[in-house]
Design a protein around this motif. Structure first.
Motif, PDB file in Angstrom:
ATOM      1  N   UNK A 146       0.808  -1.215   0.000  1.00  0.00           N
ATOM      2  CA  UNK A 146       0.000   0.000   0.000  1.00  0.00           C
ATOM      3  C   UNK A 146       0.845   1.272   0.000  1.00  0.00           C
ATOM      4  N   UNK A 147       2.151   1.123   0.224  1.00  0.00           N
ATOM      5  CA  UNK A 147       3.044   2.285   0.206  1.00  0.00           C
ATOM      6  C   UNK A 147       3.511   2.555  -1.220  1.00  0.00           C
ATOM      7  N   UNK A 148       3.485   3.822  -1.602  1.00  0.00           N
ATOM      8  CA  UNK A 148       4.063   4.198  -2.893  1.00  0.00           C
ATOM      9  C   UNK A 148       5.581   4.040  -2.787  1.00  0.00           C
ATOM     10  N   UNK A 149       6.236   4.004  -3.930  1.00  0.00           N
ATOM     11  CA  UNK A 149       7.697   3.902  -3.922  1.00  0.00           C
ATOM     12  C   UNK A 149       8.317   5.060  -3.154  1.00  0.00           C
ATOM     13  N   UNK A 150       7.810   6.260  -3.393  1.00  0.00           N
ATOM     14  CA  UNK A 150       8.347   7.448  -2.728  1.00  0.00           C
ATOM     15  C   UNK A 150       8.167   7.366  -1.206  1.00  0.00           C
ATOM     16  N   UNK A 151       6.996   6.940  -0.780  1.00  0.00           N
ATOM     17  CA  UNK A 151       6.735   6.825   0.657  1.00  0.00           C
ATOM     18  C   UNK A 151       7.625   5.746   1.277  1.00  0.00           C
ATOM     19  N   UNK A 152       7.821   4.650   0.585  1.00  0.00           N
ATOM     20  CA  UNK A 152       8.690   3.582   1.074  1.00  0.00           C
ATOM     21  C   UNK A 152      10.109   4.102   1.294  1.00  0.00           C
ATOM     22  N   UNK A 153      10.606   4.872   0.360  1.00  0.00           N
ATOM     23  CA  UNK A 153      11.949   5.439   0.487  1.00  0.00           C
ATOM     24  C   UNK A 153      12.009   6.401   1.674  1.00  0.00           C
ATOM     25  N   UNK A 154      10.990   7.235   1.820  1.00  0.00           N
ATOM     26  CA  UNK A 154      10.959   8.176   2.939  1.00  0.00           C
ATOM     27  C   UNK A 154      10.921   7.442   4.283  1.00  0.00           C
ATOM     28  N   UNK A 155      10.101   6.410   4.362  1.00  0.00           N
ATOM     29  CA  UNK A 155      10.008   5.625   5.602  1.00  0.00           C
ATOM     30  C   UNK A 155      11.347   4.962   5.902  1.00  0.00           C
ATOM     31  N   UNK A 156      11.987   4.433   4.865  1.00  0.00           N
ATOM     32  CA  UNK A 156      13.286   3.787   5.056  1.00  0.00           C
ATOM     33  C   UNK A 156      14.310   4.780   5.614  1.00  0.00           C
ATOM     34  N   UNK A 157      14.420   5.934   4.980  1.00  0.00           N
ATOM     35  CA  UNK A 157      15.386   6.932   5.455  1.00  0.00           C
ATOM     36  C   UNK A 157      15.066   7.385   6.876  1.00  0.00           C
ATOM     37  N   UNK A 158      13.808   7.558   7.168  1.00  0.00           N
ATOM     38  CA  UNK A 158      13.402   7.983   8.519  1.00  0.00           C
ATOM     39  C   UNK A 158      13.746   6.900   9.548  1.00  0.00           C
ATOM     40  N   UNK A 159      13.506   5.642   9.200  1.00  0.00           N
ATOM     41  CA  UNK A 159      13.816   4.534  10.107  1.00  0.00           C
ATOM     42  C   UNK A 159      15.311   4.473  10.396  1.00  0.00           C
ATOM     43  N   UNK A 160      16.126   4.691   9.359  1.00  0.00           N
ATOM     44  CA  UNK A 160      17.576   4.700   9.556  1.00  0.00           C
ATOM     45  C   UNK A 160      17.976   5.874  10.444  1.00  0.00           C
ATOM     46  N   UNK A 161      17.431   7.057  10.156  1.00  0.00           N
ATOM     47  CA  UNK A 161      17.746   8.251  10.953  1.00  0.00           C
ATOM     48  C   UNK A 161      17.400   8.064  12.424  1.00  0.00           C
ATOM     49  N   UNK A 162      16.266   7.412  12.684  1.00  0.00           N
ATOM     50  CA  UNK A 162      15.810   7.206  14.061  1.00  0.00           C
ATOM     51  C   UNK A 162      16.407   5.963  14.710  1.00  0.00           C
ATOM     52  N   UNK A 163      17.228   5.246  13.952  1.00  0.00           N
ATOM     53  CA  UNK A 163      17.871   4.025  14.428  1.00  0.00           C
ATOM     54  C   UNK A 163      16.845   3.044  14.996  1.00  0.00           C
TER      55      UNK A 163
END
Length: 45
Positions: free
Chosen positions: A3-20
């Motif tokens: 259900x996530x768009x490609x763009x949203x998936x990338x944003x979530x991934x980067x945010x998850x990495x940033x927040x460790x």
């Protein structure tokens, strides 16, 4: 994940990495990115 768009998936991934967040969650996101053949720049913390 489907259900996530490609763009949203990338944003979530980067945010998850940033927040460790949980490494297993980050790996799940990374696997979905690879499945979709999305090219992203991985940034090391």
């Amino acid at each position: 994940m489907k259900y996530l768009s490609d763009q949203m998936l990338i944003e979530v991934y980067h945010r998850a990495v940033d927040l460790q967040l949980d490494p297993a969650f980050i790996e799940l996101l990374r696997a979905e990115i690879q499945t979709r053949n999305i090219g992203i720049t991985l940034v090391s913390a």
